[in-house]
Design a protein around this motif. Structure first.
Motif, PDB file in Angstrom:
ATOM      1  N   ASP A 142       3.358  -6.245  10.776  1.00 55.72           N
ATOM      2  CA  ASP A 142       2.854  -6.173  12.145  1.00 55.72           C
ATOM      3  C   ASP A 142       1.631  -5.273  12.241  1.00 55.72           C
ATOM      4  N   SER A 143       1.581  -4.257  11.395  1.00 60.14           N
ATOM      5  CA  SER A 143       0.492  -3.283  11.466  1.00 60.14           C
ATOM      6  C   SER A 143      -0.863  -3.858  11.064  1.00 60.14           C
ATOM      7  N   VAL A 144      -0.856  -4.999  10.363  1.00 62.52           N
ATOM      8  CA  VAL A 144      -2.125  -5.581   9.902  1.00 62.52           C
ATOM      9  C   VAL A 144      -2.353  -6.986  10.431  1.00 62.52           C
ATOM     10  N   LYS A 145      -1.374  -7.531  11.119  1.00 62.07           N
ATOM     11  CA  LYS A 145      -1.473  -8.911  11.603  1.00 62.07           C
ATOM     12  C   LYS A 145      -2.679  -9.071  12.520  1.00 62.07           C
ATOM     13  N   GLY A 146      -3.450 -10.119  12.265  1.00 60.09           N
ATOM     14  CA  GLY A 146      -4.646 -10.374  13.056  1.00 60.09           C
ATOM     15  C   GLY A 146      -5.890  -9.679  12.526  1.00 60.09           C
ATOM     16  N   ARG A 147      -5.715  -8.770  11.570  1.00 54.45           N
ATOM     17  CA  ARG A 147      -6.865  -8.050  10.998  1.00 54.45           C
ATOM     18  C   ARG A 147      -7.035  -8.349   9.509  1.00 54.45           C
ATOM     19  N   PHE A 148      -5.939  -8.552   8.806  1.00 54.43           N
ATOM     20  CA  PHE A 148      -5.971  -8.800   7.360  1.00 54.43           C
ATOM     21  C   PHE A 148      -5.635 -10.273   7.091  1.00 54.43           C
ATOM     22  N   ARG A 196       0.845  -1.187   0.000  1.00 58.56           N
ATOM     23  CA  ARG A 196       0.000   0.000   0.000  1.00 58.56           C
ATOM     24  C   ARG A 196       0.879   1.234   0.000  1.00 58.56           C
ATOM     25  N   GLN A 197       0.274   2.329  -0.413  1.00 56.41           N
ATOM     26  CA  GLN A 197       1.033   3.568  -0.516  1.00 56.41           C
ATOM     27  C   GLN A 197       0.152   4.765  -0.226  1.00 56.41           C
ATOM     28  N   VAL A 198       0.664   5.626   0.607  1.00 51.70           N
ATOM     29  CA  VAL A 198       0.045   6.915   0.891  1.00 51.70           C
ATOM     30  C   VAL A 198       0.787   7.950   0.056  1.00 51.70           C
ATOM     31  N   PRO A 199       0.081   8.930  -0.505  1.00 52.42           N
ATOM     32  CA  PRO A 199       0.766   9.919  -1.348  1.00 52.42           C
ATOM     33  C   PRO A 199       1.972  10.529  -0.643  1.00 52.42           C
ATOM     34  N   THR A 235       7.862  -3.606  -8.699  1.00 49.25           N
ATOM     35  CA  THR A 235       7.751  -3.047 -10.043  1.00 49.25           C
ATOM     36  C   THR A 235       6.544  -3.593 -10.800  1.00 49.25           C
ATOM     37  N   VAL A 236       6.334  -4.900 -10.719  1.00 48.78           N
ATOM     38  CA  VAL A 236       5.248  -5.525 -11.474  1.00 48.78           C
ATOM     39  C   VAL A 236       3.994  -5.503 -10.604  1.00 48.78           C
ATOM     40  N   ARG A 237       3.173  -4.515 -10.797  1.00 50.39           N
ATOM     41  CA  ARG A 237       2.009  -4.303  -9.941  1.00 50.39           C
ATOM     42  C   ARG A 237       0.850  -3.769 -10.766  1.00 50.39           C
ATOM     43  N   GLY A 238      -0.329  -3.807 -10.200  1.00 50.41           N
ATOM     44  CA  GLY A 238      -1.492  -3.264 -10.853  1.00 50.41           C
ATOM     45  C   GLY A 238      -1.604  -1.761 -10.631  1.00 50.41           C
ATOM     46  N   PRO A 239      -2.690  -1.168 -11.144  1.00 52.74           N
ATOM     47  CA  PRO A 239      -2.891   0.278 -10.989  1.00 52.74           C
ATOM     48  C   PRO A 239      -3.340   0.683  -9.596  1.00 52.74           C
ATOM     49  N   GLY A 240      -3.787  -0.301  -8.802  1.00 53.31           N
ATOM     50  CA  GLY A 240      -4.160  -0.014  -7.427  1.00 53.31           C
ATOM     51  C   GLY A 240      -5.640   0.251  -7.247  1.00 53.31           C
ATOM     52  N   THR A 241      -6.076   0.126  -6.000  1.00 56.33           N
ATOM     53  CA  THR A 241      -7.445   0.461  -5.613  1.00 56.33           C
ATOM     54  C   THR A 241      -7.379   1.241  -4.301  1.00 56.33           C
ATOM     55  N   GLN A 242      -8.163   2.303  -4.215  1.00 58.04           N
ATOM     56  CA  GLN A 242      -8.087   3.195  -3.065  1.00 58.04           C
ATOM     57  C   GLN A 242      -8.969   2.688  -1.929  1.00 58.04           C
ATOM     58  N   VAL A 243      -8.395   2.658  -0.744  1.00 60.57           N
ATOM     59  CA  VAL A 243      -9.131   2.336   0.473  1.00 60.57           C
ATOM     60  C   VAL A 243      -9.077   3.556   1.372  1.00 60.57           C
ATOM     61  N   THR A 244     -10.247   4.032   1.770  1.00 57.72           N
ATOM     62  CA  THR A 244     -10.335   5.179   2.669  1.00 57.72           C
ATOM     63  C   THR A 244     -11.147   4.788   3.886  1.00 57.72           C
ATOM     64  N   VAL A 245     -10.535   4.933   5.054  1.00 59.88           N
ATOM     65  CA  VAL A 245     -11.202   4.585   6.304  1.00 59.88           C
ATOM     66  C   VAL A 245     -11.442   5.876   7.064  1.00 59.88           C
ATOM     67  N   SER A 246     -12.705   6.236   7.158  1.00 62.16           N
ATOM     68  CA  SER A 246     -13.042   7.512   7.778  1.00 62.16           C
ATOM     69  C   SER A 246     -14.482   7.500   8.250  1.00 62.16           C
ATOM     70  N   SER A 247     -14.730   8.201   9.341  1.00 60.91           N
ATOM     71  CA  SER A 247     -16.098   8.333   9.826  1.00 60.91           C
ATOM     72  C   SER A 247     -16.727   9.610   9.283  1.00 60.91           C
ATOM     73  N   LYS A 254      -8.794   0.591  10.220  1.00 64.68           N
ATOM     74  CA  LYS A 254      -8.449   1.771  10.991  1.00 64.68           C
ATOM     75  C   LYS A 254      -8.128   2.925  10.036  1.00 64.68           C
ATOM     76  N   PRO A 255      -8.251   4.150  10.504  1.00 63.97           N
ATOM     77  CA  PRO A 255      -7.926   5.283   9.621  1.00 63.97           C
ATOM     78  C   PRO A 255      -6.521   5.197   9.033  1.00 63.97           C
ATOM     79  N   GLU A 256      -5.597   4.637   9.774  1.00 63.71           N
ATOM     80  CA  GLU A 256      -4.227   4.529   9.281  1.00 63.71           C
ATOM     81  C   GLU A 256      -4.063   3.481   8.183  1.00 63.71           C
ATOM     82  N   ASP A 257      -5.122   2.736   7.897  1.00 64.56           N
ATOM     83  CA  ASP A 257      -5.096   1.801   6.763  1.00 64.56           C
ATOM     84  C   ASP A 257      -5.424   2.507   5.450  1.00 64.56           C
TER      85      ASP A 257
END
Length: 119
Positions: free
Chosen positions: A62-68, A38-41, A107-119, A87-90
Motif C-alpha cells: 500500500d505504501s508504494v501503490k500508484g507510485r512504483f 527494502r530494508q532500513v538499518p 533468502t535468495v536475494r542480491g546484495p542490494g542497491t541504496q536509495v536515498t530520498v532527501s533534499s 518520498k523520504p520514507e522510501d
C-alpha cells in the motif's frame, strides 16, 4: 548458482524518479516469480512489489501503490522497479528476491542497491 545484481539506486530529491534494475543469472529467470523488498538499518525487510514469472500479475504494498511499477524482461533476464514521486520514507536498501509469488522467504536475494530520498 543463482546470482542477482541490483543497480540504479542513488540520491534523489523528494518527488524524483529512479529506475532500479536486477540482472539475474544461474536459473531460468522466465520460470520464476520475483519480488522487490527494502530494508532500513535495524528493521526487518519490507515487501514492496512482486510479479509472476510471465509478468501478467503484479502486487504492491500500500505504501508504494500508484507510485512504483514492477516489470520484467525475460529475454534480458532483468527485473525492474520504476519508482516515481519518491518520498523520504522510501529511503532504504532495495533488494530483488527470487521467490514464489506471495512468499515471505527473502533468502535468495542480491546484495542490494541504496536509495536515498532527501533534499
Amino acid at each position: 548458482q543463482v546470482q542477482l545484481v541490483e543497480s540504479g539506486g542513488g540520491l534523489v530529491q523528494p518527488g524524483g524518479t529512479l529506475r532500479l534494475s536486477c540482472e539475474a543469472s544461474g536459473f531460468i529467470f522466465g520460470d520464476s516469480s520475483m519480488t522487490w523488498v527494502r530494508q532500513v538499518p535495524g528493521k526487518e525487510f519490507e515487501w514492496v512489489a512482486r510479479i509472476t514469472h510471465g509478468g501478467q500479475i503484479t502486487g504492491y504494498a500500500d505504501s508504494v501503490k500508484g507510485r512504483f511499477t514492477i516489470s520484467r524482461d525475460n529475454f534480458k533476464n532483468t527485473l525492474y522497479l520504476q519508482m516515481n514521486n519518491l518520498k523520504p520514507e522510501d529511503t532504504a536498501a532495495y533488494f530483488c528476491v527470487k521467490s514464489s509469488y506471495g512468499s515471505t522467504d527473502y533468502t535468495v536475494r542480491g546484495p542490494g542497491t541504496q536509495v536515498t530520498v532527501s533534499s
